[in-house]
Write a protein that holds these residues in place. Sequence first.
Motif, PDB file in Angstrom:
ATOM      1  N   GLU A  28       0.826  -1.200   0.000  1.00  0.00           N
ATOM      2  CA  GLU A  28       0.000   0.000   0.000  1.00  0.00           C
ATOM      3  C   GLU A  28       0.863   1.254   0.000  1.00  0.00           C
ATOM      4  O   GLU A  28       1.997   1.225   0.485  1.00  0.00           O
ATOM      5  N   LYS A  29       0.286   2.344  -0.510  1.00  0.00           N
ATOM      6  CA  LYS A  29       0.941   3.646  -0.374  1.00  0.00           C
ATOM      7  C   LYS A  29       0.820   4.066   1.080  1.00  0.00           C
ATOM      8  O   LYS A  29      -0.154   3.718   1.753  1.00  0.00           O
ATOM      9  N   ASN A  48      -5.141   2.881   9.870  1.00  0.00           N
ATOM     10  CA  ASN A  48      -6.456   2.303   9.682  1.00  0.00           C
ATOM     11  C   ASN A  48      -6.535   1.894   8.215  1.00  0.00           C
ATOM     12  O   ASN A  48      -6.681   2.738   7.341  1.00  0.00           O
ATOM     13  N   LEU A  49      -6.386   0.611   7.954  1.00  0.00           N
ATOM     14  CA  LEU A  49      -6.425   0.082   6.592  1.00  0.00           C
ATOM     15  C   LEU A  49      -7.762  -0.616   6.378  1.00  0.00           C
ATOM     16  O   LEU A  49      -7.983  -1.713   6.885  1.00  0.00           O
ATOM     17  N   ARG A  50      -8.659   0.057   5.665  1.00  0.00           N
ATOM     18  CA  ARG A  50      -9.973  -0.488   5.365  1.00  0.00           C
ATOM     19  C   ARG A  50     -10.656  -1.050   6.621  1.00  0.00           C
ATOM     20  O   ARG A  50     -11.157  -2.167   6.640  1.00  0.00           O
ATOM     21  N   GLU A  72       8.056   9.645  -1.724  1.00  0.00           N
ATOM     22  CA  GLU A  72       7.082   9.295  -2.758  1.00  0.00           C
ATOM     23  C   GLU A  72       7.098   7.790  -3.069  1.00  0.00           C
ATOM     24  O   GLU A  72       6.077   7.192  -3.384  1.00  0.00           O
ATOM     25  N   SER A  73       8.279   7.160  -2.964  1.00  0.00           N
ATOM     26  CA  SER A  73       8.384   5.737  -3.310  1.00  0.00           C
ATOM     27  C   SER A  73       8.167   4.808  -2.114  1.00  0.00           C
ATOM     28  O   SER A  73       8.088   3.592  -2.285  1.00  0.00           O
ATOM     29  N   LEU A  88       4.816  -3.179   7.295  1.00  0.00           N
ATOM     30  CA  LEU A  88       6.252  -2.930   7.327  1.00  0.00           C
ATOM     31  C   LEU A  88       6.562  -1.737   6.449  1.00  0.00           C
ATOM     32  O   LEU A  88       6.160  -1.691   5.283  1.00  0.00           O
ATOM     33  N   LEU A  89       7.289  -0.779   6.985  1.00  0.00           N
ATOM     34  CA  LEU A  89       7.692   0.397   6.229  1.00  0.00           C
ATOM     35  C   LEU A  89       8.893   0.015   5.377  1.00  0.00           C
ATOM     36  O   LEU A  89       9.926  -0.413   5.906  1.00  0.00           O
ATOM     37  N   ILE A  90       8.745   0.103   4.044  1.00  0.00           N
ATOM     38  CA  ILE A  90       9.833  -0.249   3.126  1.00  0.00           C
ATOM     39  C   ILE A  90      10.083   0.924   2.186  1.00  0.00           C
ATOM     40  O   ILE A  90       9.200   1.729   1.933  1.00  0.00           O
ATOM     41  N   ASP A  91      11.324   1.024   1.685  1.00  0.00           N
ATOM     42  CA  ASP A  91      11.673   2.141   0.793  1.00  0.00           C
ATOM     43  C   ASP A  91      10.958   2.025  -0.544  1.00  0.00           C
ATOM     44  O   ASP A  91      10.341   2.975  -1.004  1.00  0.00           O
TER      45      ASP A  91
END
Length: 152
Positions: A28-29, A48-50, A72-73, A88-91
Motif C-alpha cells: 500500500e501507499k 487504519n487500513l480499510r 514518494e516511493s 512494514l515500512l519499506i523504501d
Amino acid sequence: MAEVNKYMVFSLKNEVYGAPVEQVISVEKPMNITRVPNTAPFIKGVINLRGMILPVIDLLSKFDIGTSDITESTRLAIVQSEDIRVALLIDTAKDVLDITQDDVDPVPEVAGGIHAKYLNGVAKLEEGLMILLNLDKILDPNDIEIIKQLEV
C-alpha cells in the motif's frame, strides 16, 4: 529438482530484501500514521487500513540501521506473521521473484550478531545479493504482546 519459493522483493537503504510472498497480503501507499505513546521505538504508530487497525513497523529501526524516511516511493508491506498482521515500512516495492533453494546460501557468519536470527539466508541473483527475511522471527514474543495491545 530444487524447491522454488516466491519472494516479494523490496529495498531498504539501497539493500535488496525478500519476504516470502505467501506472508505478504498487499503493498500500500503510505497513509496517515497515528503515533502511539510508550511503544517500542521501531513501532512508528498505527494505521487504519480499510477498517483494520495495523501497527506500522520501521524495519530499519528494528534492525538498528537507522530510521525510515517517508518519500514518494515509500510503501507499506502488509504482512502476516503467525496470527499477527502488521505494516512494514519499506523504501520501495520492486517485484516478485522465484528463487530456487539452490540459489540460497545460509546466513554468513559475519552477519552473526543479534540480527542473523531475522534472516532465512542470502539469495544469489544476477544483479547481486538479496537478503531473505524470516518474518516469523522479526517479531519476538514481547513485540507480539505490544502489538496485540495496539489492535483495537
